[in-house]
Write a protein that holds these residues in place. Sequence first.
Motif, PDB file in Angstrom:
ATOM      1  N   SER B 121      -7.429  -5.084  -8.478  1.00  0.00           N
ATOM      2  CA  SER B 121      -6.309  -5.953  -8.111  1.00  0.00           C
ATOM      3  C   SER B 121      -5.091  -5.116  -7.727  1.00  0.00           C
ATOM      4  CB  SER B 121      -5.913  -6.840  -9.307  1.00  0.00           C
ATOM      5  OG  SER B 121      -7.017  -7.554  -9.796  1.00  0.00           O
ATOM      6  N   TYR B 122      -4.159  -5.776  -7.033  1.00  0.00           N
ATOM      7  CA  TYR B 122      -2.830  -5.171  -6.921  1.00  0.00           C
ATOM      8  C   TYR B 122      -1.797  -6.226  -7.270  1.00  0.00           C
ATOM      9  CZ  TYR B 122      -1.474  -7.120  -2.263  1.00  0.00           C
ATOM     10  OH  TYR B 122      -1.114  -7.938  -1.219  1.00  0.00           O
ATOM     11  N   ILE B 123      -0.627  -5.750  -7.674  1.00  0.00           N
ATOM     12  CA  ILE B 123       0.439  -6.664  -8.086  1.00  0.00           C
ATOM     13  C   ILE B 123       1.421  -6.806  -6.929  1.00  0.00           C
ATOM     14  CG2 ILE B 123       2.313  -7.056  -9.735  1.00  0.00           C
ATOM     15  CD1 ILE B 123       0.669  -5.351 -11.748  1.00  0.00           C
ATOM     16  N   PHE B 124       1.666  -8.045  -6.533  1.00  0.00           N
ATOM     17  CA  PHE B 124       2.577  -8.359  -5.435  1.00  0.00           C
ATOM     18  C   PHE B 124       3.862  -8.928  -6.025  1.00  0.00           C
ATOM     19  CE2 PHE B 124       4.361 -11.660  -2.683  1.00  0.00           C
ATOM     20  CZ  PHE B 124       4.484 -11.006  -1.456  1.00  0.00           C
ATOM     21  N   ILE B 125       4.983  -8.288  -5.706  1.00  0.00           N
ATOM     22  CA  ILE B 125       6.283  -8.754  -6.216  1.00  0.00           C
ATOM     23  C   ILE B 125       7.233  -8.919  -5.033  1.00  0.00           C
ATOM     24  CG2 ILE B 125       8.241  -8.244  -7.736  1.00  0.00           C
ATOM     25  CD1 ILE B 125       6.324  -6.365  -9.314  1.00  0.00           C
ATOM     26  N   ASP B 126       7.646 -10.131  -4.776  1.00  0.00           N
ATOM     27  CA  ASP B 126       8.630 -10.411  -3.726  1.00  0.00           C
ATOM     28  C   ASP B 126       9.758 -11.199  -4.374  1.00  0.00           C
ATOM     29  OD1 ASP B 126      10.066 -10.820  -1.462  1.00  0.00           O
ATOM     30  OD2 ASP B 126       8.541 -12.020  -0.410  1.00  0.00           O
ATOM     31  N   PRO B 134      -6.243  -9.784  -5.187  1.00  0.00           N
ATOM     32  CA  PRO B 134      -7.458  -8.965  -5.083  1.00  0.00           C
ATOM     33  C   PRO B 134      -7.195  -7.650  -4.336  1.00  0.00           C
ATOM     34  CG  PRO B 134      -7.849 -11.217  -4.316  1.00  0.00           C
ATOM     35  CD  PRO B 134      -6.378 -11.079  -4.503  1.00  0.00           C
ATOM     36  N   ALA B 135      -7.869  -6.601  -4.763  1.00  0.00           N
ATOM     37  CA  ALA B 135      -7.687  -5.300  -4.104  1.00  0.00           C
ATOM     38  C   ALA B 135      -9.023  -4.612  -3.849  1.00  0.00           C
ATOM     39  CB  ALA B 135      -6.777  -4.408  -4.953  1.00  0.00           C
ATOM     40  N   SER B 136     -10.089  -5.387  -3.750  1.00  0.00           N
ATOM     41  CA  SER B 136     -11.390  -4.749  -3.513  1.00  0.00           C
ATOM     42  C   SER B 136     -11.390  -4.014  -2.174  1.00  0.00           C
ATOM     43  CB  SER B 136     -12.506  -5.795  -3.558  1.00  0.00           C
ATOM     44  OG  SER B 136     -12.233  -6.840  -2.655  1.00  0.00           O
ATOM     45  N   HIS B 137     -10.564  -4.492  -1.204  1.00  0.00           N
ATOM     46  CA  HIS B 137     -10.491  -3.824   0.100  1.00  0.00           C
ATOM     47  C   HIS B 137      -9.738  -2.494   0.024  1.00  0.00           C
ATOM     48  CE1 HIS B 137      -6.695  -5.916  -0.297  1.00  0.00           C
ATOM     49  NE2 HIS B 137      -6.220  -5.423   0.822  1.00  0.00           N
ATOM     50  N   LEU B 138      -9.032  -2.262  -1.096  1.00  0.00           N
ATOM     51  CA  LEU B 138      -8.268  -1.022  -1.255  1.00  0.00           C
ATOM     52  C   LEU B 138      -8.976  -0.019  -2.163  1.00  0.00           C
ATOM     53  CD1 LEU B 138      -4.764  -2.686  -1.888  1.00  0.00           C
ATOM     54  CD2 LEU B 138      -5.660  -1.866   0.300  1.00  0.00           C
ATOM     55  N   TRP B 139      -9.881  -0.520  -2.983  1.00  0.00           N
ATOM     56  CA  TRP B 139     -10.559   0.323  -3.985  1.00  0.00           C
ATOM     57  C   TRP B 139     -11.354   1.432  -3.288  1.00  0.00           C
ATOM     58  CZ3 TRP B 139      -8.779  -0.323  -8.658  1.00  0.00           C
ATOM     59  CH2 TRP B 139      -9.443   0.231  -9.757  1.00  0.00           C
ATOM     60  N   GLY B 140     -11.236   2.632  -3.808  1.00  0.00           N
ATOM     61  CA  GLY B 140     -11.947   3.768  -3.216  1.00  0.00           C
ATOM     62  C   GLY B 140     -11.165   4.460  -2.124  1.00  0.00           C
ATOM     63  N   LYS B 141     -10.041   3.889  -1.746  1.00  0.00           N
ATOM     64  CA  LYS B 141      -9.268   4.499  -0.654  1.00  0.00           C
ATOM     65  C   LYS B 141      -8.192   5.444  -1.215  1.00  0.00           C
ATOM     66  CE  LYS B 141      -9.790   1.303   3.207  1.00  0.00           C
ATOM     67  NZ  LYS B 141     -11.050   0.671   2.802  1.00  0.00           N
ATOM     68  N   LYS B 196      -6.867  -0.465 -16.039  1.00  0.00           N
ATOM     69  CA  LYS B 196      -6.470  -1.882 -15.969  1.00  0.00           C
ATOM     70  C   LYS B 196      -6.880  -2.532 -14.655  1.00  0.00           C
ATOM     71  CE  LYS B 196      -2.693  -1.427 -19.232  1.00  0.00           C
ATOM     72  NZ  LYS B 196      -3.533  -2.058 -20.266  1.00  0.00           N
ATOM     73  N   ASN B 197      -7.620  -1.749 -13.846  1.00  0.00           N
ATOM     74  CA  ASN B 197      -8.079  -2.243 -12.547  1.00  0.00           C
ATOM     75  C   ASN B 197      -6.924  -2.519 -11.580  1.00  0.00           C
ATOM     76  OD1 ASN B 197     -10.792  -2.270 -11.857  1.00  0.00           O
ATOM     77  ND2 ASN B 197     -11.243  -4.028 -13.173  1.00  0.00           N
ATOM     78  N   ILE B 198      -5.820  -1.820 -11.771  1.00  0.00           N
ATOM     79  CA  ILE B 198      -4.666  -2.003 -10.884  1.00  0.00           C
ATOM     80  C   ILE B 198      -4.600  -0.835  -9.900  1.00  0.00           C
ATOM     81  CG2 ILE B 198      -2.140  -2.079 -10.756  1.00  0.00           C
ATOM     82  CD1 ILE B 198      -3.477  -4.686 -11.651  1.00  0.00           C
ATOM     83  N   LYS B 199      -4.811  -1.138  -8.641  1.00  0.00           N
ATOM     84  CA  LYS B 199      -4.809  -0.124  -7.588  1.00  0.00           C
ATOM     85  C   LYS B 199      -3.401   0.146  -7.064  1.00  0.00           C
ATOM     86  CE  LYS B 199      -6.668   2.530  -4.353  1.00  0.00           C
ATOM     87  NZ  LYS B 199      -7.308   3.817  -4.691  1.00  0.00           N
ATOM     88  N   ALA B 200      -2.561  -0.871  -7.066  1.00  0.00           N
ATOM     89  CA  ALA B 200      -1.242  -0.698  -6.439  1.00  0.00           C
ATOM     90  C   ALA B 200      -0.273  -1.762  -6.932  1.00  0.00           C
ATOM     91  CB  ALA B 200      -1.375  -0.795  -4.911  1.00  0.00           C
ATOM     92  N   ILE B 201       1.000  -1.471  -6.729  1.00  0.00           N
ATOM     93  CA  ILE B 201       2.046  -2.486  -6.897  1.00  0.00           C
ATOM     94  C   ILE B 201       2.894  -2.439  -5.632  1.00  0.00           C
ATOM     95  CG2 ILE B 201       3.999  -3.297  -8.273  1.00  0.00           C
ATOM     96  CD1 ILE B 201       2.888  -1.803 -10.683  1.00  0.00           C
ATOM     97  N   ALA B 202       3.146  -3.605  -5.069  1.00  0.00           N
ATOM     98  CA  ALA B 202       3.992  -3.707  -3.875  1.00  0.00           C
ATOM     99  C   ALA B 202       5.198  -4.564  -4.225  1.00  0.00           C
ATOM    100  CB  ALA B 202       3.215  -4.345  -2.725  1.00  0.00           C
ATOM    101  N   VAL B 203       6.392  -4.087  -3.872  1.00  0.00           N
ATOM    102  CA  VAL B 203       7.598  -4.837  -4.249  1.00  0.00           C
ATOM    103  C   VAL B 203       8.601  -4.891  -3.104  1.00  0.00           C
ATOM    104  CG1 VAL B 203       8.645  -2.777  -5.310  1.00  0.00           C
ATOM    105  CG2 VAL B 203       9.485  -5.043  -5.940  1.00  0.00           C
ATOM    106  N   ARG B 204       9.173  -6.085  -2.946  1.00  0.00           N
ATOM    107  CA  ARG B 204      10.334  -6.254  -2.058  1.00  0.00           C
ATOM    108  C   ARG B 204      11.441  -6.899  -2.885  1.00  0.00           C
ATOM    109  NH1 ARG B 204       9.725  -9.472   3.493  1.00  0.00           N
ATOM    110  NH2 ARG B 204       9.110 -11.150   2.073  1.00  0.00           N
ATOM    111  N   GLY B 205      12.640  -6.362  -2.775  1.00  0.00           N
ATOM    112  CA  GLY B 205      13.753  -6.924  -3.533  1.00  0.00           C
ATOM    113  C   GLY B 205      15.011  -6.898  -2.706  1.00  0.00           C
ATOM    114  N   ASN B 206      15.708  -7.993  -2.628  1.00  0.00           N
ATOM    115  CA  ASN B 206      16.980  -7.988  -1.898  1.00  0.00           C
ATOM    116  C   ASN B 206      18.060  -8.811  -2.578  1.00  0.00           C
ATOM    117  OD1 ASN B 206      15.774 -10.400  -1.203  1.00  0.00           O
ATOM    118  ND2 ASN B 206      15.182  -9.675   0.831  1.00  0.00           N
ATOM    119  N   LYS B 207      18.101  -8.642  -3.913  1.00  0.00           N
ATOM    120  CA  LYS B 207      19.178  -9.282  -4.676  1.00  0.00           C
ATOM    121  C   LYS B 207      20.277  -8.255  -4.981  1.00  0.00           C
ATOM    122  CE  LYS B 207      16.018 -12.403  -7.074  1.00  0.00           C
ATOM    123  NZ  LYS B 207      15.629 -12.942  -8.386  1.00  0.00           N
TER     124      LYS B 207
END
Lengths: 125, 630
Positions: B121-126, B134-141, B196-207
């Motif tokens: 998985s990956y964690i998406f934070i906007d 899901p991050a199966s497309h990223l696993w192994g990369k 933890k099966n976490i491949k990535a975290i992506a974050v966007r913040g504009n506060k």
Amino acid sequence: MTLSFNYETCSGCRACELVCSLQNFKIINPSKAMLRVTAQFPDPGRYDVKICNQCGDCAEACPTGAIHRVKGTWRIDMKKCDGCLACVSACPEDVMMVNDDGMPYKCINCRQCADVCPRDALSFN
Amino acid sequence: MLYGYAGHTLRIDLGNGTVEKEPLKQEWVDEFIGGRGFTAKILYDETPPGVDPLGSDNRVVIAMGPLSGLFLPAAGKTHFAAKSPATGGYGDSNMGGHFGVTMKYAGYDVTILTGRAIDPSYIFIDNDTVEIRPASHLWGKGSTEVEEILKTDLGREFQILTIGEAGERMVNFACISHDFGRQAGRTGIGAVLGSKNIKAIAVRGNKDIPVFDPKGLLKKGKATYAACREKPGFTGWTPEGTAGITNWCNDVGALPTRNFATSHCDYADKINGKAILDELKITDKGCFSCPIPCGKYGLAKTGKGSKYVEGPEYETLALVGSNCELSDIHGVAHVNWVCDELGLDTCSAGAVVAFALECYEKGLISKQEMGMEVKWGDLDSIVYLLEKIAKREGIGDVLADGVQKAAEKIGGDSAKFAIHVKGLEWTGYESRNAPGMMLGYMTADVGAHHSRCWVLGSDVANAVGGAADANVHDLISQGADFETIPKADHKHVVPLVLKSQHLRPAFDILGTCRLQYMEIGLETRYYEELYYHATGKKLDFNKDLLHLSEKIWHLNRMFNRREIPDFGRKYDYPPPRFYEEPIPSGPNKGHKVEFSVIEEMLDTYYKARGWDENGIPTKDTLEKFNLAVE
């Protein structure tokens, strides 16, 4: 006098965005800045800063004549602006910003970004 | 109103997929301020005692400080912590770049991950939207490949952190990567994310981040940038960054060479800062708000192709370069790229490869076990070993647990040249004639990492006849002879070590980089004033902040005591190579640290810290620092 950018010395620190938002809005929020640092990685590995070069395309596109020139700087008269955002799509550098209230705002040549830039990548010519 | 902070903690339970946003605890702010303070407090309080570092109950804590993301120099540090799979104790690592500040702009000072996702998985934070995707497309990369995919899919303004294959396979020195070349390298937190099966975290913040006195911060921030420009180091240190110290380390006999067998090489000019500028560099690549960018982004060209890579920094030059006898700057940079893609800490990776090469040279690993003929300084051999490690194939599976555990399996006398403390590999400063530096490595909470203490300069100054706190650069200009350095005195190192151990991590509490202070000499009063404008609170750097930094030292020592069953003095010893083998060559030829000196330094150090003779904080010390821990 207009703002200019030299990519060769920029290291992408975004101090320009920080000072812009703090100087003009008294807030810490680089996403509100009137210029925008973009990173081109991994290839070719360089930074660009999108800046207003006072080209006036926004004024040309404005249907209400709200954008006028004051001592070399194009400024928006908010009394005349109807928020149509024609200026936003006309801006070739994509630096006509839109505020939370839906109204446009732009660089006013306050020069703080060039003053602060630690790499001298921004300057006024 | 909590000024200077985003004001929230994000809790994500990956097991059941719940996401909770809660107000940042006032107790944490009042007592521990931020960054490393938060990670130490939260890890002690919230990690179940005895947890498996790679089990679902371990926590990954991500924390920023009150100055992170604000208008001041180098406010871009992100702190990660977890119980370390490398040491079994307190583990943390930090990185620059733009990730942590964007977390703050999204509204979060602290993020706590627990549990284990069923699938990659990956964690998406906007901003307020937080999803486990899901991050199966990223696993192994590879790390930068994943970063590019996510930025293309989500938008270039998203900031990404990733793990590589090494993290997925829970290599004990797997790192966290960000911004095409920045890493939180140490203590294996990449492996904990992988567990933890976490491949990535992506974050966007504009506060906005609320600050107490915006006008005051604007004025002081500008004054601080202006002050940086006035420092000699602004133009003197920045061009080469950390790599600028390579020749000095070699000249004074502190450059790890051939698995720390010696401390000097004859090819430092080929792998130094100038070589990077001449051969590799495309652009300076700085962290958020930093006026002195140490990152040098360039292109490495070897027979294995052309690769864009940030670095090498000094530690990589030392551990991958001279420590593996790799004397070609393009080769070192290529290995740096390989480590980044696979998600391996270059410090530990260089130390582990060098250890493996020595084991092979001594016949402790056979050619059959190794899978090929490997040689010192050979790019093919080094890359081969790194790929084996990241994939945990063959000998790589043994080495993937780090030099301490690998030596237990390989046997022979390999434990004598497994260069680590507490299970964490030693970084780029050979210390057999630097007793203070050695003591700093020995007693660091995370193991043998220089981020906690750097007193090599005073050790060397002391050795060549300067005052204990003399500036080595001054001594060089005065003609000090580094060719034949006398034996460094260990008698007076403890106060200097303590000072450094409190001072360097103090910046990690605030959420800024220490290099403005350490490398160009920006005065601490600037931080006091910036802190006031940001938070509305007074902070005496030398009194309040260093007291907290010391308090964290005791807390983390107690974490190690709780988590490591027989923790104590024996965990503070350096590897036998340093007290049994005199340095065979270079300016420190013939020097070693006697074991009696090591014992004496520990006795003095423990007493000064208020710890018992086994190195455990006394009840009085814990009470003095208001620490209700056992």
